[in-house]
Scaffold this active site. Structure first.
Site, PDB file in Angstrom:
ATOM      1  N   CYS A   1      42.807   5.974  21.973  1.00 47.72           N
ATOM      2  CA  CYS A   1      42.710   6.354  20.560  1.00 47.72           C
ATOM      3  C   CYS A   1      44.041   6.844  20.011  1.00 47.72           C
ATOM      4  O   CYS A   1      44.127   7.300  18.885  1.00 47.72           O
ATOM      5  CB  CYS A   1      41.617   7.394  20.347  1.00 47.72           C
ATOM      6  SG  CYS A   1      41.921   8.924  21.246  1.00 47.72           S
TER       7      CYS A   1
ATOM      8  N   TYR B   1      37.754  -0.408  25.214  1.00 48.98           N
ATOM      9  CA  TYR B   1      37.950  -0.543  23.766  1.00 48.98           C
ATOM     10  C   TYR B   1      39.268   0.107  23.332  1.00 48.98           C
ATOM     11  O   TYR B   1      39.856   0.900  24.070  1.00 48.98           O
ATOM     12  CB  TYR B   1      36.780   0.084  22.996  1.00 48.98           C
ATOM     13  CG  TYR B   1      36.693   1.591  23.134  1.00 48.98           C
ATOM     14  CD1 TYR B   1      37.342   2.428  22.226  1.00 48.98           C
ATOM     15  CD2 TYR B   1      35.986   2.186  24.176  1.00 48.98           C
ATOM     16  CE1 TYR B   1      37.286   3.805  22.361  1.00 48.98           C
ATOM     17  CE2 TYR B   1      35.933   3.559  24.315  1.00 48.98           C
ATOM     18  CZ  TYR B   1      36.589   4.364  23.405  1.00 48.98           C
ATOM     19  OH  TYR B   1      36.555   5.720  23.543  1.00 48.98           O
TER      20      TYR B   1
ATOM     21  N   GLY C   1      70.208 -19.977   8.938  1.00 47.61           N
ATOM     22  CA  GLY C   1      71.400 -19.518   8.221  1.00 47.61           C
ATOM     23  C   GLY C   1      72.233 -18.479   8.955  1.00 47.61           C
ATOM     24  O   GLY C   1      73.217 -17.975   8.423  1.00 47.61           O
TER      25      GLY C   1
ATOM     26  N   ARG D   1      76.197 -28.498  14.832  1.00 45.23           N
ATOM     27  CA  ARG D   1      75.271 -27.462  14.361  1.00 45.23           C
ATOM     28  C   ARG D   1      74.711 -26.650  15.508  1.00 45.23           C
ATOM     29  O   ARG D   1      74.425 -27.191  16.570  1.00 45.23           O
ATOM     30  CB  ARG D   1      74.050 -28.096  13.667  1.00 45.23           C
ATOM     31  CG  ARG D   1      74.343 -28.772  12.375  1.00 45.23           C
ATOM     32  CD  ARG D   1      73.048 -29.436  11.927  1.00 45.23           C
ATOM     33  NE  ARG D   1      73.327 -30.593  11.133  1.00 45.23           N
ATOM     34  CZ  ARG D   1      73.152 -30.630   9.813  1.00 45.23           C
ATOM     35  NH1 ARG D   1      72.664 -29.590   9.179  1.00 45.23           N
ATOM     36  NH2 ARG D   1      73.440 -31.712   9.152  1.00 45.23           N
TER      37      ARG D   1
ATOM     38  N   LYS E   1      66.281 -26.954  17.584  1.00 51.47           N
ATOM     39  CA  LYS E   1      66.732 -28.118  16.829  1.00 51.47           C
ATOM     40  C   LYS E   1      66.963 -29.313  17.758  1.00 51.47           C
ATOM     41  O   LYS E   1      66.494 -30.423  17.500  1.00 51.47           O
ATOM     42  CB  LYS E   1      68.003 -27.782  16.053  1.00 51.47           C
ATOM     43  CG  LYS E   1      68.453 -28.912  15.168  1.00 51.47           C
ATOM     44  CD  LYS E   1      69.710 -28.562  14.402  1.00 51.47           C
ATOM     45  CE  LYS E   1      69.399 -27.581  13.294  1.00 51.47           C
ATOM     46  NZ  LYS E   1      70.595 -26.998  12.691  1.00 51.47           N
TER      47      LYS E   1
ATOM     48  N   HIS F   1      51.611  14.164  12.567  1.00 49.82           N
ATOM     49  CA  HIS F   1      50.317  14.096  11.904  1.00 49.82           C
ATOM     50  C   HIS F   1      50.387  13.589  10.466  1.00 49.82           C
ATOM     51  O   HIS F   1      49.461  12.944   9.980  1.00 49.82           O
ATOM     52  CB  HIS F   1      49.591  15.433  12.030  1.00 49.82           C
ATOM     53  CG  HIS F   1      48.884  15.556  13.350  1.00 49.82           C
ATOM     54  ND1 HIS F   1      48.850  16.700  14.086  1.00 49.82           N
ATOM     55  CD2 HIS F   1      48.221  14.640  14.090  1.00 49.82           C
ATOM     56  CE1 HIS F   1      48.180  16.490  15.220  1.00 49.82           C
ATOM     57  NE2 HIS F   1      47.793  15.236  15.241  1.00 49.82           N
TER      58      HIS F   1
ATOM     59  N   MET G   1      73.848 -18.803  11.900  1.00 47.24           N
ATOM     60  CA  MET G   1      75.024 -19.280  12.633  1.00 47.24           C
ATOM     61  C   MET G   1      75.731 -20.364  11.837  1.00 47.24           C
ATOM     62  O   MET G   1      75.361 -20.662  10.712  1.00 47.24           O
ATOM     63  CB  MET G   1      74.608 -19.743  14.014  1.00 47.24           C
ATOM     64  CG  MET G   1      74.254 -18.571  14.909  1.00 47.24           C
ATOM     65  SD  MET G   1      73.690 -19.076  16.499  1.00 47.24           S
ATOM     66  CE  MET G   1      72.120 -19.797  16.128  1.00 47.24           C
TER      67      MET G   1
ATOM     68  N   SER H   1      39.065   8.746  26.943  1.00 51.32           N
ATOM     69  CA  SER H   1      39.801   8.092  25.867  1.00 51.32           C
ATOM     70  C   SER H   1      41.258   8.518  25.998  1.00 51.32           C
ATOM     71  O   SER H   1      41.567   9.709  25.971  1.00 51.32           O
ATOM     72  CB  SER H   1      39.237   8.492  24.504  1.00 51.32           C
ATOM     73  OG  SER H   1      39.982   7.856  23.492  1.00 51.32           O
TER      74      SER H   1
ATOM     75  N   ARG I   1      60.920 -28.236  12.244  1.00 48.98           N
ATOM     76  CA  ARG I   1      60.539 -27.059  13.034  1.00 48.98           C
ATOM     77  C   ARG I   1      59.258 -26.508  12.436  1.00 48.98           C
ATOM     78  O   ARG I   1      58.908 -26.832  11.291  1.00 48.98           O
ATOM     79  CB  ARG I   1      61.641 -26.007  13.015  1.00 48.98           C
ATOM     80  CG  ARG I   1      61.998 -25.562  11.604  1.00 48.98           C
ATOM     81  CD  ARG I   1      63.187 -24.619  11.623  1.00 48.98           C
ATOM     82  NE  ARG I   1      63.718 -24.475  10.269  1.00 48.98           N
ATOM     83  CZ  ARG I   1      64.918 -24.023   9.989  1.00 48.98           C
ATOM     84  NH1 ARG I   1      65.739 -23.684  10.944  1.00 48.98           N
ATOM     85  NH2 ARG I   1      65.333 -23.909   8.742  1.00 48.98           N
TER      86      ARG I   1
HETATM   87  C1  PEP Z   1      46.782  11.346  21.067  1.00 50.25           C
HETATM   88  O1  PEP Z   1      47.414  12.306  21.491  1.00 50.25           O
HETATM   89  O2  PEP Z   1      47.058  10.172  21.332  1.00 50.25           O
HETATM   90  C2  PEP Z   1      45.648  11.562  20.164  1.00 50.25           C
HETATM   91  C3  PEP Z   1      44.909  10.550  19.758  1.00 50.25           C
HETATM   92  O3  PEP Z   1      45.470  12.825  19.689  1.00 50.25           O
HETATM   93  P1  PEP Z   1      46.330  13.451  18.489  1.00 50.25           P
HETATM   94  O4  PEP Z   1      47.171  12.371  17.907  1.00 50.25           O
HETATM   95  O5  PEP Z   1      45.358  13.982  17.536  1.00 50.25           O
HETATM   96  O6  PEP Z   1      47.102  14.504  19.206  1.00 50.25           O
END
Ligand code: PEP
Ligand code: MG
Length: 883
Positions: free
Chosen positions: A840, A860, A103, A94, A24, A455, A105, A772, A339
């Protein structure tokens, strides 16, 4: 010694001083600098607040003197004096933090009004007595509440009494005499509440008010807000002391708020509200209903047109949508605040794209304007922002989106009712693969147990089904089919609403708004793709999910979990047979049953991906997820014995129990998972490799596209494991190819998800075409926290108490687990310079983690299909920020 500068005059600051002056204060200074009319002011810095916090709430040396000097300069510039009977200065106090905390403070208006000055205030306002007393009673109330901590009801009750005594409903119906009496009453009440210690010296009031704003930085609602927004409490707030301008000087005065564009839709149109004869808080407090800004044109045309021009000027200057507060005092416009406006995800995308077409910002700036996590809201149903219900419990935001449904307590019931078109919420203690048929058709899933990467959460996320997991303290009675949440019991016919993006659960049905994927969204994705260095793939294991992933921009599949393909109820028996097989013959028979199913799944994915690379991970079953529960099985056998079941049945169930006992592991997550199972039973990877080849060849033949197959070995910890598994896979593949007389483009790589694998990545890389990183298991094993249990337990407290900055299963622990990733990449590439690396684990869809993966040089990221757009944007932002 040079003293720290704690006070800045309005004309000393500019936008660059935001960390010191707060949003502000810096914006007021900047507005002043570019010629927008702003009431004169000075700002006490965030540093003053921080130093006070660090000094046992005592002001640091020199602060009081600097405030006094700042006030003296303000008095000189305005020609008015605080407390002066002839020409009194009135100020507002203020808060203004670096990041806006609307809002959260406290504010005090009209400071400087007193028994001595009130008469002159009226005189200077053309004799408007009512106005002066209205200011005074508001001041006593605000100062009493905020600075002296007097309960609000003390004043509210007196105001209600005054209105009742006069027989009127509105504050505006009270005249000058009423307000004068009310002010006296307020002061008496305040003095009484404070045991006669009501401060009357305006300068002292100013010091105390500044201190109260410092303190309000630490009030509970500000703490909660900061936590939710990840704002550090160490930043402190600045305090703005500003000459009052009055929107309550009669019908030619007004106050209001406005946006330079519609913050819900992003449309460039007039958007705002105002009230004539009112002061700031009236607009937001809901006592009087504010009017549409468009109506102001007829009443205050000059100020209205100046406001429009100012809005444009501020938007152009700040190159972003502005959220502004203004006051008109006797037809003259003043801006009190500007702002960058908070906006919905849809508005963020639309304004960013529009501003590029308008030439206001570049595409790169547009990408930096949109928070990747906000895109979630555009990909899933969301709770209507107008809903105001409070949550009955808050669990883990395991899979985003919003869901409304009646409760169901078994997967079978959910599947049946879901298929019949009913909207159900599946409520389970935790979910197992057995529940998949119920999960698939449910609107949402609520569990008492389990974590962000268990899972169940992974599966729900993959399918885009809302999930709140690990809701603390909820009690499920599966027999009675009830769940007790916060002392209230909910049964089968009852309805709940889940917000999987926040983890909140609400009683009843809240209104939802559908996802919105328009051309602006597409446009942002294209711009992101042109910029980003990281590739973006998806985790998917069937045709539908893979197709969705492609549609959302995935450039391949980074992880197809083959064990997920086994979760369907009709497949589980064959999988169990394979796991429980006592000899190779039995196992071969079970595998033969599974091979065609696997092949069909692989064909689905290869077809959907139309030649893009697909990483198929060989079986990684935490065994317990696929076996009957040992306790349930024991109970079943007991029941059968007691009820005198036939010998045949009994023998079969006893046999199963014996097998379950044989394979039972105390720590299945650290047990016979991943390649360990394949090391024991080489026929499993052999079968899987053959199914992959058969599928790839069939699709190549049918679709005429080459299929890019990457076969991935899970849970490798030791180079030898990979060496052995690679040989098995290559042998099976080559045999299949030779038999078919065909060729196939394939590589064999590994997951890095055990610390030992990261630390010996140079050895492992000798047998790997790619790495990976499985950051779910790498987090579990790297920090030593179970991914299934901990999150609702102690880890929740750790996050709450800031022992750890963020849930490490949600956003990668950069210093610890992140280091393992970095080491893995470096060591792997020391053996093979061109080694392809990806991630992954669930972190592949988290913007902060993606930024980190960009920095360590991965090729990736791979995430669930619905997070692909988020990952594309986050990857682009990482490139823009880090090159
Ligand atoms: C992991 O462990 O990050 C993975 C991708 O395998 P999962 O989640 O199937 O164990
Ligand atoms: Mg894993």
């Amino acid at each position: 010694m040079n003293q720290t500068k704690y006070v800045y005059d309005l004309n000393e600051g500019d936008a660059s001083l935001k960390p010191l002056l707060g949003g502000k204060g810096a914006n007021l200074a900047e507005m002043n600098r570019i010629g927008v009319p702003v009431p004169d002011a000075f700002t006490v810095t965030t540093q003053a607040c921080v130093d006070t916090m660090n000094n046992n709430s005592e002001w640091p040396e020199g602060l009081r003197e600097q405030v006094e000097a700042g006030l003296a300069r303000l008095e000189e510039r305005t020609g008015k004096t605080l407390g002066s009977v002839e020409n009194p200065l009135l100020v507002s106090i203020r808060s203004g933090a670096v990041f806006s905390m609307p809002g959260m403070m406290d504010t005090i208006l009209n400071l400087g009004i007193s028994d001595e000055t009130v008469g002159q205030v009226a005189k200077l306002a053309d004799g408007n007595e009512r106005f002066a007393w209205d200011c005074y009673r508001r001041f006593v109330q605000m100062y009493g509440e905020v600075v002296e901590g007097i309960e609000p009801h003390v004043f509210e009750d007196a105001l209600t009494e005054a209105k009742e005594a006069k027989g009127v409903d509105n504050d505006t119906d009270l005249d000058a005499e009423d307000l004068k009496a009310l002010t006296q009453k307020f002061k008496d009440l305040a003095n009484e509440a404070l045991g006669g210690h009501w401060t009357t010296d305006p300068k002292e009031q100013l010091m105390r008010a500044i201190n109260a704003v410092f303190k309000s930085w630490l009030n509970p609602r500000a703490e909660v807000y900061r936590k939710s927004q990840g704002i550090s409490r160490n930043l402190g707030t600045a305090v703005n002391v500003q000459q009052m301008v009055f929107g309550n000087r009669g019908e030619t005065s007004a106050t209001g708020v406005c946006f330079s564009r519609n913050p819900s839709t992003g449309e460039k149109e007039l958007y705002g509200e105002f009230l004539t004869n009112a002061q700031g808080e009236d607009v937001v407090a809901g006592i009087r209903t504010p009017r549409d800004l468009a109506e102001m044109e007829a009443e205050l045309p000059e100020a209205f047109h100046e406001l429009l021009a100012t809005m444009d000027k501020l938007e152009l200057h700040n190159k972003d949508m502005q959220d502004m507060e203004f006051t008109i005092e006797d037809r003259k416009l003043y801006m009190l605040q500007t702002r960058n406006g908070k906006r919905t995800a849809a508005a963020a995308v639309k304004t960013a794209v529009d501003m590029v077409s308008e030439g206001l910002i570049t595409k790169e700036e547009a990408l930096l304007r949109i928070n990747p996590s906000d895109l979630d809201a555009l990909l899933h149903d969301a709770i209507d922002p107008h809903e105001t219900a409070t949550a009955i419990v808050k669990g883990l935001p395991a899979s985003p989106g919003a869901a409304v449904g009646t409760l169901s307590f078994t997967a079978d019931d959910a599947a049946e009712r879901g298929k019949a078109g009913e909207k159900v919420i599946l409520v389970r203690y935790e979910t197992t693969p057995d529940d998949i048929h119920g999960v698939m058709v449910a609107q949402g899933v609520l569990t008492a147990h389990g974590g962000m990467t268990s899972h169940a959460a992974v599966v729900a996320r993959g399918m885009g089904i809302t999930c709140v997991a690990g809701a603390p303290g909820i009690k499920i009675d599966p027999k009675a089919e009830t769940v007790t949440i916060g002392g209230q019991e909910y049964g089968k016919g009852d309805t709940l609403t889940l917000n999987g993006s926040t983890g909140e659960v609400f009683s009843g049905a809240l209104a939802l708004v559908p996802p919105k994927l328009d051309e602006n969204f597409q446009q942002v994705g294209e711009w992101a793709d042109a910029v980003r260095r990281l590739g973006v793939r998806a985790n998917a294991e069937n045709f539908e999910d893979a197709s969705k992933a492609r549609e959302l921009g995935a450039e391949g599949i980074g992880l197809a979990r083959t064990e997920h393909m086994f979760m369907a109820a009709d497949r589980l028996p064959a999988v169990r047979k394979m796991i429980l097989a006592e000899n190779e013959e039995q196992r071969a028979a079970a595998l033969a049953e599974i091979l065609p199913m696997q092949q069909a799944d692989f064909e689905g994915i290869f077809t959907a991906m139309k030649g893009l690379p697909v990483t198929v991970r060989l079986l990684d079953p935490p065994l317990h997820e696929f076996l009957p529960n040992i306790v349930d099985q024991s109970v079943l056998v007991k029941e059968l014995e007691l009820t005198g079941a036939s010998e045949d049945v009994l023998a079969k169930e006893r046999e199963t129990l014996a097998q379950v006992k044989r394979l039972h592991e105390q720590n299945p997550m650290l047990g016979t998972r991943g390649c360990r199972l394949a090391m024991l039973y080489p026929s499993i990877p052999d079968m899987q490799a053959r199914a992959i080849v058969k599928a790839a060849l069939a699709v190549q033949e049918r679709e005429g596209e080459t299929v890019g197959v990457e076969i991935m070995i899970p849970l490798v910890a030791i180079a030898k494991e990979l060496e052995v598994q690679r040989d098995i896979v290559v042998k099976a593949v080559e045999e299949e190819l030779a038999a078919a007389g065909k060729s196939l483009d394939y590589t064999v790589g590994t997951m890095i998800e055990i610390p030992r694998a990261a630390l010996t990545a140079n050895e492992i890389a000798e047998h790997a075409d790619f790495f990976s990183f499985g950051t779910n298991d790498l987090t579990q094993t790297g920090i030593g926290i179970s991914r299934d249990d901990a999150e609702a337990g102690f880890l929740g407290h750790y996050v709450e108490d800031e022992v750890i900055a963020k849930n490490p299963f949600e956003s990668i622990d950069q210093e610890g687990v992140g280091q393992l990733v970095q080491i893995g990449v470096e060591k792997g590439r020391s053996t093979k310079a061109e080694l392809k690396t990806g991630v992954c684990g669930e972190h592949g869809g988290d913007p902060d983690s993606i930024e980190f993966f960009h920095k360590v040089g991965l090729n990736y990221v791979s995430c669930s299909p619905f997070r692909v757009p988020i990952a594309r944007l986050a990857a682009a932002r990482a490139t823009l920020q880090h090159g």
